[in-house]
Design a protein around this motif. Structure first.
Motif, mmCIF file in Angstrom:
data_model
loop_
_atom_site.group_PDB
_atom_site.id
_atom_site.type_symbol
_atom_site.label_atom_id
_atom_site.label_comp_id
_atom_site.label_asym_id
_atom_site.label_seq_id
_atom_site.Cartn_x
_atom_site.Cartn_y
_atom_site.Cartn_z
ATOM 1 N N ASP A 22 -33.474 -16.904 69.923
ATOM 2 C CA ASP A 22 -32.527 -17.466 70.811
ATOM 3 C C ASP A 22 -32.725 -19.138 70.729
ATOM 4 O OD1 ASP A 22 -30.344 -17.478 72.753
ATOM 5 O OD2 ASP A 22 -32.163 -17.247 74.351
ATOM 6 N N LEU A 23 -32.682 -19.782 69.683
ATOM 7 C CA LEU A 23 -32.758 -20.943 69.769
ATOM 8 C C LEU A 23 -31.770 -21.872 68.437
ATOM 9 C CD1 LEU A 23 -35.007 -23.206 70.645
ATOM 10 C CD2 LEU A 23 -36.250 -22.672 68.610
ATOM 11 N N ALA A 24 -31.042 -22.475 69.006
ATOM 12 C CA ALA A 24 -30.099 -23.229 68.001
ATOM 13 C C ALA A 24 -30.832 -23.936 67.014
ATOM 14 C CB ALA A 24 -29.212 -24.068 68.786
ATOM 15 N N LEU A 25 -30.334 -24.366 65.850
ATOM 16 C CA LEU A 25 -30.766 -25.294 64.995
ATOM 17 C C LEU A 25 -31.192 -26.468 65.534
ATOM 18 C CD1 LEU A 25 -31.983 -25.491 62.022
ATOM 19 C CD2 LEU A 25 -29.609 -26.183 61.346
ATOM 20 N N ALA A 26 -30.410 -27.210 66.055
ATOM 21 C CA ALA A 26 -30.432 -28.522 66.936
ATOM 22 C C ALA A 26 -31.754 -28.489 67.709
ATOM 23 C CB ALA A 26 -29.261 -28.845 67.425
ATOM 24 N N SER A 27 -31.682 -27.515 68.450
ATOM 25 C CA SER A 27 -32.946 -27.285 69.512
ATOM 26 C C SER A 27 -34.256 -27.177 68.943
ATOM 27 C CB SER A 27 -32.835 -25.991 70.492
ATOM 28 O OG SER A 27 -31.669 -26.083 71.139
ATOM 29 N N TYR A 28 -34.250 -26.474 67.752
ATOM 30 C CA TYR A 28 -35.382 -26.278 66.761
ATOM 31 C C TYR A 28 -35.949 -27.487 66.241
ATOM 32 C CZ TYR A 28 -38.709 -25.025 62.979
ATOM 33 O OH TYR A 28 -39.566 -25.204 61.991
#
Length: 138
Positions: A22-28
């Motif tokens: 549940d983690l967008a690439l930008a957040s990662y």
């Protein structure tokens, strides 16, 4: 062609991260930059540059990450206007859990597609592009 390949790869990476963590690439990317930074903290301006987001885009993303307990903001003692983004323990744990998924995606979408020689050539070409290009913000 370069843009199409980049979009295809990032879509696969993001889909895997969203489905499994549940983690967008930008957040990662933000969590990873903070995890690798001294003291798990970066000035917001520096972080925006590292993750290739506008300052307003980063502010909105940090708002979401802060609501999820993954990042905190701290005032900069030397500059009253400056803020730090600081990775929380929960953020560090989420980033660590997501990293194997991210690396497996990079392996599947990029590394396994090319031979060792092709990867070396690609690294040289991308390095040349990065070092010869003008920063459009300059």
């Amino acid at each position: 062609m370069l843009q199409r390949a980049q979009v295809r790869i990032t879509r696969h990476l993001e889909a895997d991260l969203l489905a499994r963590h549940d983690l967008a690439l930008a957040s990662y990317d933000v969590l990873t930059q903070l995890a690798e930074a001294p003291g798990r903290r970066l000035r917001m301006n520096d972080l925006a540059d590292r993750v290739l987001l506008s300052r307003s885009g980063l502010t909105r993303l940090i708002d979401r990450l802060q609501r999820d307990g993954l990042v905190n903001r701290e005032a900069c003692e030397s500059d009253a206007r400056g803020l730090f983004a600081v990775l929380t323990d929960a953020g560090a744990a989420r980033q660590a859990e997501a990293t194997p998924t991210y690396l497996a995606g990079v392996r599947a979408q990029v590394l396994n597609v090319f031979t060792g020689e092709e990867l070396t050539q690609a690294r040289h070409m991308l390095t040349k592009l990065l070092t010869s290009s003008q920063d459009p913000r300059a």
